[in-house]
Design a protein around this motif. Structure first.
Motif, PDB file in Angstrom:
ATOM      1  N   GLN A   1       0.807  -1.227   0.000  1.00  0.00           N
ATOM      2  CA  GLN A   1       0.000   0.000   0.000  1.00  0.00           C
ATOM      3  C   GLN A   1       0.836   1.271   0.000  1.00  0.00           C
TER       4      GLN A   1
ATOM      5  N   ASP B   1      -3.523   7.997  -7.728  1.00  0.00           N
ATOM      6  CA  ASP B   1      -4.470   7.957  -6.614  1.00  0.00           C
ATOM      7  C   ASP B   1      -4.307   9.165  -5.698  1.00  0.00           C
TER       8      ASP B   1
ATOM      9  N   ASN C   1      -5.878  -1.020 -10.241  1.00  0.00           N
ATOM     10  CA  ASN C   1      -6.776  -0.549  -9.191  1.00  0.00           C
ATOM     11  C   ASN C   1      -8.137  -0.071  -9.687  1.00  0.00           C
TER      12      ASN C   1
END
Lengths: 191, 191
Positions: free
Chosen positions: A12, B15, B102
């Motif tokens: 992550q 992101d 993702n």
């Protein structure tokens, strides 16, 4: 504990991982985690040192003067041993390769990486000067491209998968050196 | 507009980039940005297509049967043209190489990337079957390592820097093929 923290950082992102995430992953309560882990930075530092110490040992080992060994032998050994370190410490090296210098620990790691790159490029230059390596590709470029090929394995190599560390070392040294080694290219060639 | 969005995605992560960040970067107010950019996903999709279309053209071009050209020639040409695409579209390719799947757009891009990998591995296999490429390294591994070397340039190549696209193509094809090409390795070798 370090293993699981490294995996979490890789999954992550280091910046995207909180001490709370670490606590959950390691099975500690959010208040207990600080008794076990001084800080997130501490874990990052340990992880990067694991990778950097491994690669430093490779260069120390490969740079050692051995009677009868040429600069070419030392360079080829450095590549072969680097592949082994990448395979043995793949999660830590993956983390190292993603470091962008966002903190003091990362800046220090980038500095150590640059030192290693310079030592590796020096090995390339010695082999060129010795006359055993082609001189038409600049040594700095050779070392970037070789490490590009070596480092790429963190993206796709799966431990326990179809390709083992020995095959990887063989493939990389064969591709790289049968192209680079002057007058040595014939071993893998059929006429 | 796409250029600056791609740079921003590369700098702070897709992101980690908000429509507000994009508005600031592009000089729009936060309320005006949606008149100019349908969505963040739309920009990502355009950026990934730019990279993937470039690489697809390379394989179309390199795979074309040309009278007198061997499978080895086609493969060598594919590598050379791929380097050119990476240099010409470096920001878009950088973004592509970081895609992890993702979202729907990212999954579609990964699928296209896998198709390209498969076509490239097929070119390697044809050259092996033709007898012009060494057969002791598995074709799938050859293609991963070659692309590892080629793709690594997004990490360190600086447009307008000391090394230009032609030198990069030459260096990569020389290292790769004088190691891979059976019986062709002698051109760069001194005895």
């Amino acid at each position: 504990m370090l293993r699981r923290a490294i995996d979490l950082f890789n999954e992550q992102g280091y910046d995207g991982t909180s001490m709370g995430d670490l606590a959950r992953e390691l099975g500690f309560s959010k208040s207990a985690i600080y008794h076990h882990v001084p800080s997130k930075t501490h874990l990052l530092s340990q992880a990067l040192d694991e990778a950097l110490d491994g690669l430093t040992e490779v260069l120390d080992e490969a740079s050692r003067e051995v009677p009868g060994a040429t600069a070419y032998d030392r360079l080829r050994r450095a590549v072969r041993l680097s592949v082994a370190v990448l395979v043995d410490h793949q999660p830590a090296v993956t983390l190292l390769l993603r470091v962008r210098g966002n903190s003091e620990v990362e800046v220090a790691a980038l500095r150590r990486r640059r030192d290693l790159d310079a030592r590796f490029a020096a090995l390339v230059r010695e082999a060129v000067e010795e006359g055993s390596l082609r001189s038409d590709v600049p040594p700095a470029l050779v070392s970037r491209l070789l490490f590009g090929m070596v480092n790429s394995l963190v993206e796709w190599h799966r431990p326990g998968g179809a390709v083992d560390a020995g095959q990887l070392s063989d493939a990389i040294t064969t591709i790289a050196f049968d192209g680079l080694a002057l007058g040595r290219g014939s071993s893998g060639h059929q006429s």
